[in-house]
Design a protein around this motif. Structure first.
Motif, PDB file in Angstrom:
ATOM      1  N   ILE A 367       7.293   7.177  67.893  1.00 36.15           N
ATOM      2  CA  ILE A 367       6.573   7.284  66.627  1.00 36.15           C
ATOM      3  C   ILE A 367       6.028   8.699  66.453  1.00 36.15           C
ATOM      4  O   ILE A 367       5.334   9.205  67.325  1.00 36.15           O
ATOM      5  CB  ILE A 367       5.409   6.277  66.559  1.00 36.15           C
ATOM      6  N   LEU A 368       6.361   9.317  65.336  1.00 32.47           N
ATOM      7  CA  LEU A 368       5.797  10.626  65.003  1.00 32.47           C
ATOM      8  C   LEU A 368       4.689  10.404  63.983  1.00 32.47           C
ATOM      9  O   LEU A 368       4.945  10.134  62.811  1.00 32.47           O
ATOM     10  CB  LEU A 368       6.853  11.566  64.441  1.00 32.47           C
ATOM     11  N   GLU A 369       3.460  10.494  64.430  1.00 29.47           N
ATOM     12  CA  GLU A 369       2.285  10.230  63.594  1.00 29.47           C
ATOM     13  C   GLU A 369       1.889  11.496  62.835  1.00 29.47           C
ATOM     14  O   GLU A 369       1.310  12.421  63.406  1.00 29.47           O
ATOM     15  CB  GLU A 369       1.144   9.730  64.474  1.00 29.47           C
ATOM     16  N   ILE A 370       2.236  11.536  61.556  1.00 26.97           N
ATOM     17  CA  ILE A 370       1.857  12.686  60.721  1.00 26.97           C
ATOM     18  C   ILE A 370       0.809  12.298  59.678  1.00 26.97           C
ATOM     19  O   ILE A 370       0.287  13.168  58.980  1.00 26.97           O
ATOM     20  CB  ILE A 370       3.091  13.311  60.030  1.00 26.97           C
ATOM     21  N   THR A 371       0.492  11.012  59.581  1.00 29.56           N
ATOM     22  CA  THR A 371      -0.369  10.546  58.494  1.00 29.56           C
ATOM     23  C   THR A 371      -1.789  11.075  58.616  1.00 29.56           C
ATOM     24  O   THR A 371      -2.366  11.594  57.654  1.00 29.56           O
ATOM     25  CB  THR A 371      -0.396   9.005  58.449  1.00 29.56           C
ATOM     26  N   ARG A 372      -2.368  10.935  59.795  1.00 27.18           N
ATOM     27  CA  ARG A 372      -3.793  11.277  59.926  1.00 27.18           C
ATOM     28  C   ARG A 372      -4.066  12.741  59.639  1.00 27.18           C
ATOM     29  O   ARG A 372      -5.005  13.084  58.923  1.00 27.18           O
ATOM     30  CB  ARG A 372      -4.292  10.901  61.325  1.00 27.18           C
ATOM     31  N   CYS A 397       3.695  21.582  49.205  1.00 22.24           N
ATOM     32  CA  CYS A 397       4.055  22.980  49.006  1.00 22.24           C
ATOM     33  C   CYS A 397       4.845  23.490  50.202  1.00 22.24           C
ATOM     34  O   CYS A 397       4.560  23.152  51.353  1.00 22.24           O
ATOM     35  CB  CYS A 397       2.798  23.843  48.849  1.00 22.24           C
ATOM     36  N   LEU A 398       5.836  24.332  49.921  1.00 28.34           N
ATOM     37  CA  LEU A 398       6.587  25.021  50.969  1.00 28.34           C
ATOM     38  C   LEU A 398       6.513  26.517  50.709  1.00 28.34           C
ATOM     39  O   LEU A 398       6.826  26.940  49.596  1.00 28.34           O
ATOM     40  CB  LEU A 398       8.053  24.571  50.969  1.00 28.34           C
ATOM     41  N   PRO A 399       6.110  27.309  51.712  1.00 28.15           N
ATOM     42  CA  PRO A 399       5.614  26.919  53.040  1.00 28.15           C
ATOM     43  C   PRO A 399       4.337  26.083  52.904  1.00 28.15           C
ATOM     44  O   PRO A 399       3.647  26.152  51.891  1.00 28.15           O
ATOM     45  CB  PRO A 399       5.331  28.249  53.726  1.00 28.15           C
ATOM     46  N   GLY A 400       4.023  25.341  53.966  1.00 33.80           N
ATOM     47  CA  GLY A 400       2.826  24.532  53.899  1.00 33.80           C
ATOM     48  C   GLY A 400       2.672  23.550  55.031  1.00 33.80           C
ATOM     49  O   GLY A 400       3.089  23.801  56.160  1.00 33.80           O
ATOM     50  N   LEU A 401       2.077  22.421  54.721  1.00 34.14           N
ATOM     51  CA  LEU A 401       1.720  21.419  55.721  1.00 34.14           C
ATOM     52  C   LEU A 401       2.916  20.956  56.548  1.00 34.14           C
ATOM     53  O   LEU A 401       2.808  20.726  57.754  1.00 34.14           O
ATOM     54  CB  LEU A 401       1.085  20.211  55.023  1.00 34.14           C
ATOM     55  N   THR A 402       4.076  20.799  55.915  1.00 28.24           N
ATOM     56  CA  THR A 402       5.220  20.242  56.638  1.00 28.24           C
ATOM     57  C   THR A 402       5.698  21.153  57.765  1.00 28.24           C
ATOM     58  O   THR A 402       6.396  20.700  58.666  1.00 28.24           O
ATOM     59  CB  THR A 402       6.385  19.945  55.678  1.00 28.24           C
ATOM     60  N   ASP A 403       5.316  22.425  57.738  1.00 31.07           N
ATOM     61  CA  ASP A 403       5.611  23.298  58.877  1.00 31.07           C
ATOM     62  C   ASP A 403       4.875  22.811  60.118  1.00 31.07           C
ATOM     63  O   ASP A 403       5.377  22.933  61.240  1.00 31.07           O
ATOM     64  CB  ASP A 403       5.216  24.743  58.554  1.00 31.07           C
ATOM     65  N   THR A 404       3.686  22.252  59.926  1.00 32.65           N
ATOM     66  CA  THR A 404       2.944  21.681  61.053  1.00 32.65           C
ATOM     67  C   THR A 404       3.641  20.425  61.559  1.00 32.65           C
ATOM     68  O   THR A 404       3.646  20.147  62.759  1.00 32.65           O
ATOM     69  CB  THR A 404       1.494  21.369  60.648  1.00 32.65           C
ATOM     70  N   TRP A 405       4.237  19.658  60.643  1.00 28.97           N
ATOM     71  CA  TRP A 405       5.036  18.510  61.094  1.00 28.97           C
ATOM     72  C   TRP A 405       6.170  18.970  61.999  1.00 28.97           C
ATOM     73  O   TRP A 405       6.485  18.314  62.993  1.00 28.97           O
ATOM     74  CB  TRP A 405       5.644  17.776  59.901  1.00 28.97           C
ATOM     75  N   ASN A 406       6.783  20.104  61.649  1.00 27.72           N
ATOM     76  CA  ASN A 406       7.846  20.653  62.497  1.00 27.72           C
ATOM     77  C   ASN A 406       7.317  20.996  63.886  1.00 27.72           C
ATOM     78  O   ASN A 406       7.973  20.739  64.900  1.00 27.72           O
ATOM     79  CB  ASN A 406       8.445  21.906  61.854  1.00 27.72           C
ATOM     80  N   ASP A 407       6.142  21.620  63.922  1.00 26.99           N
ATOM     81  CA  ASP A 407       5.528  21.950  65.215  1.00 26.99           C
ATOM     82  C   ASP A 407       5.357  20.683  66.048  1.00 26.99           C
ATOM     83  O   ASP A 407       5.644  20.665  67.254  1.00 26.99           O
ATOM     84  CB  ASP A 407       4.155  22.603  65.005  1.00 26.99           C
ATOM     85  N   LEU A 408       4.864  19.632  65.400  1.00 28.42           N
ATOM     86  CA  LEU A 408       4.634  18.365  66.082  1.00 28.42           C
ATOM     87  C   LEU A 408       5.946  17.768  66.585  1.00 28.42           C
ATOM     88  O   LEU A 408       6.047  17.311  67.728  1.00 28.42           O
ATOM     89  CB  LEU A 408       3.942  17.397  65.122  1.00 28.42           C
ATOM     90  N   PHE A 409       6.962  17.769  65.747  1.00 30.72           N
ATOM     91  CA  PHE A 409       8.270  17.237  66.101  1.00 30.72           C
ATOM     92  C   PHE A 409       8.857  17.966  67.310  1.00 30.72           C
ATOM     93  O   PHE A 409       9.345  17.351  68.265  1.00 30.72           O
ATOM     94  CB  PHE A 409       9.204  17.339  64.892  1.00 30.72           C
ATOM     95  N   ILE A 410       8.808  19.295  67.281  1.00 27.01           N
ATOM     96  CA  ILE A 410       9.363  20.086  68.389  1.00 27.01           C
ATOM     97  C   ILE A 410       8.571  19.845  69.670  1.00 27.01           C
ATOM     98  O   ILE A 410       9.139  19.771  70.767  1.00 27.01           O
ATOM     99  CB  ILE A 410       9.367  21.584  68.035  1.00 27.01           C
ATOM    100  N   ALA A 411       7.244  19.695  69.557  1.00 28.12           N
ATOM    101  CA  ALA A 411       6.433  19.406  70.747  1.00 28.12           C
ATOM    102  C   ALA A 411       6.875  18.091  71.386  1.00 28.12           C
ATOM    103  O   ALA A 411       6.969  17.977  72.610  1.00 28.12           O
ATOM    104  CB  ALA A 411       4.954  19.350  70.377  1.00 28.12           C
ATOM    105  N   HIS A 412       7.156  17.084  70.563  1.00 33.14           N
ATOM    106  CA  HIS A 412       7.621  15.803  71.091  1.00 33.14           C
ATOM    107  C   HIS A 412       8.992  15.938  71.739  1.00 33.14           C
ATOM    108  O   HIS A 412       9.235  15.397  72.818  1.00 33.14           O
ATOM    109  CB  HIS A 412       7.681  14.771  69.978  1.00 33.14           C
ATOM    110  N   LEU A 413       9.901  16.665  71.080  1.00 33.75           N
ATOM    111  CA  LEU A 413      11.233  16.852  71.651  1.00 33.75           C
ATOM    112  C   LEU A 413      11.161  17.573  72.996  1.00 33.75           C
ATOM    113  O   LEU A 413      11.841  17.207  73.962  1.00 33.75           O
ATOM    114  CB  LEU A 413      12.116  17.643  70.693  1.00 33.75           C
ATOM    115  N   ASN A 414      10.331  18.606  73.055  1.00 33.46           N
ATOM    116  CA  ASN A 414      10.184  19.361  74.308  1.00 33.46           C
ATOM    117  C   ASN A 414       9.636  18.465  75.412  1.00 33.46           C
ATOM    118  O   ASN A 414      10.048  18.551  76.574  1.00 33.46           O
ATOM    119  CB  ASN A 414       9.262  20.562  74.106  1.00 33.46           C
TER     120      ASN A 414
END
Length: 420
Positions: A367-372, A397-414
């Motif tokens: 689960i990738l929790e981006i809601t909170r 907005c892009l750039p914007g919040l979803t870049d942080t989602w990317n950070d989170l996603f990559i942290a999980h993959l790593n």
């Protein structure tokens, strides 16, 4: 993580003349991240209520709990800017002259007790060489069936986006002169086959090494699925489900079947994600009722974190656990917009998440929790930028919040790569 089979490259990819740099990869992941997942680790202790389900990626770090910290030193977009051709015009807030477009980028998510490192495109390309990643909701090169996709030939890395509104197959239904639905008074609507995946992504589990699913917004879209004129009509094994289901019950059935389908058809070592719901921030009504999102700061501004005794301010998940005397104004702001109890305009966010947590319990999905983290960001939507007829308080907005989602996603993959 499984490597992509060699024959996929020749059979499934559609070429184009374009080439992509790591900078383009950032914007692509930004686009993809509009559709991601939840947390990674299961715990031995009993899980908390669904609303507060943790998203722990490594060690004791829970990336889903934290605060937004303002960094005034950032003067321009740190990763890519408004000239990126992959940004949809309506989400390009810098080009659309949104007043706080650059200020949006100065807020950094600080998880509790750890840091969330920024996405490094070069490192990503090297780490996930010979890999195929798909999001179930993002052309240059694309796998068959994908709406959009990119392949980095040097690294044999494919990232693709398969668009699907409901995950399950659906289409218009018109009644005849006889039949169970006709006998119940139904003449028109949408048929949703709860046990058949939409054709846009049905083959994706066989091809990709990492799959990222999400669904939600379309399940409560009365402009399309009008509950009276064109209701959702659910079918299982080719026959109508009776008595007819509500969208809530239909979503439960679809999720259960789709999770089972993916687990049975995914590649042997595939990594499966489901992203939690992306929150909307309409205030004063829905999008077609004059609702807007005029805020230019997150719902919990940085100054509030500087209170000496800030324990009741730091985590929005704590708001509902505190007594009424301890609840802060900003907690009330978030709860007013999203609380299921209050049945607010944006209540779908937490309703969908409750369905997701039930369907994913005991499954192979992470689960990738981006809601909170996103509930705070009422400032980060396009709003009226670019002269829109209605405020856009759903996309980002892009750039914007979803870049942080990317950070989170990559942290999980790593984290998964390290464990494996």
């Amino acid at each position: 993580m499984a490597a992509r089979a060699p024959h996929h490259g020749s059979k499934k990819l559609v070429p184009s003349n374009s080439s992509l740099s790591p900078r383009a990869l950032i914007s692509l992941l930004c686009a993809i991240s509009l559709y991601f997942c939840f947390s990674l680790f299961r715990r031995d202790a009993p899980p908390p209520p669904p609303l507060f389900h943790p998203a722990v990626a490594s060690g004791s770090c829970n990336y889903s709990e934290g605060r937004w910290i303002y960094n005034q030193s950032i003067r321009s977009p740190p990763r890519y800017d408004h000239t990126c051709k992959e940004i949809f015009k309506g989400w390009n807030c810098i080009a659309g002259n949104k007043s706080n477009a650059v200020d949006i980028l100065r807020w950094r998510w600080k998880p509790r007790g750890c840091d969330l490192p920024p996405f490094d495109p070069w490192r990503f390309l090297e780490q996930f060489r010979d890999t195929s990643i798909v999001s179930a909701e993002v052309k240059k090169w694309r796998p068959a069936g994908a709406d959009r996709g990119f392949t980095f030939l040097k690294y044999n890395l494919t990232i693709a986006y398969h668009r699907t509104n409901l995950l399950a197959r659906y289409g218009r239904w018109s009644g005849g002169t006889s039949g169970i639905l006709e006998s119940l008074g139904y003449k028109d609507g949408y048929r949703i086959d709860v046990d058949i995946p939409d054709g846009s992504w049905a083959a994706a589990p066989h091809f990709h090494d990492v799959l990222i699913f999400n669904t939600g917004h379309w399940w409560w879209a009365p402009s399309k699925f009008d509950p009276v004129k064109t209701p959702m009509l659910f079918f299982e094994k080719g026959v109508p489900v009776t008595p007819p289901l509500t969208p809530n019950a239909g979503l439960d059935m679809v999720l259960r079947h789709m999770v089972s389908f993916v687990e049975k058809n995914a590649r042997k070592n595939a990594i499966l994600f489901f992203r939690t719901q992306s929150p909307r921030h309409f205030e004063g009504g829905n999008w077609d009722e004059g609702g807007s999102c005029p805020r230019v700061q997150p719902l919990a501004p940085r100054e509030q974190w500087d209170v000496p005794d800030a324990k009741i301010l730091i985590y929005i998940s704590h708001c509902l656990r505190k007594s009424k005397q301890e609840l802060t104004f900003h907690c009330f702001q978030v709860e007013h917009l999203f609380s299921i109890k209050n049945n607010g305009t944006n209540v779908e966010t937490r309703l969908v998440n409750e369905h997701l947590y039930r369907a994913l319990e005991g499954s192979k999905f992470q689960i990738l929790e981006i809601t909170r983290m996103s509930e705070f960001r009422a400032d980060a939507h396009p709003s009226a930028a670019g002269g829109k007829r209605h405020d856009d308080c759903m996309h980002w907005c892009l750039p914007g919040l979803t870049d942080t989602w990317n950070d989170l996603f990559i942290a999980h993959l790593n984290s998964i790569k390290v464990r494996n």
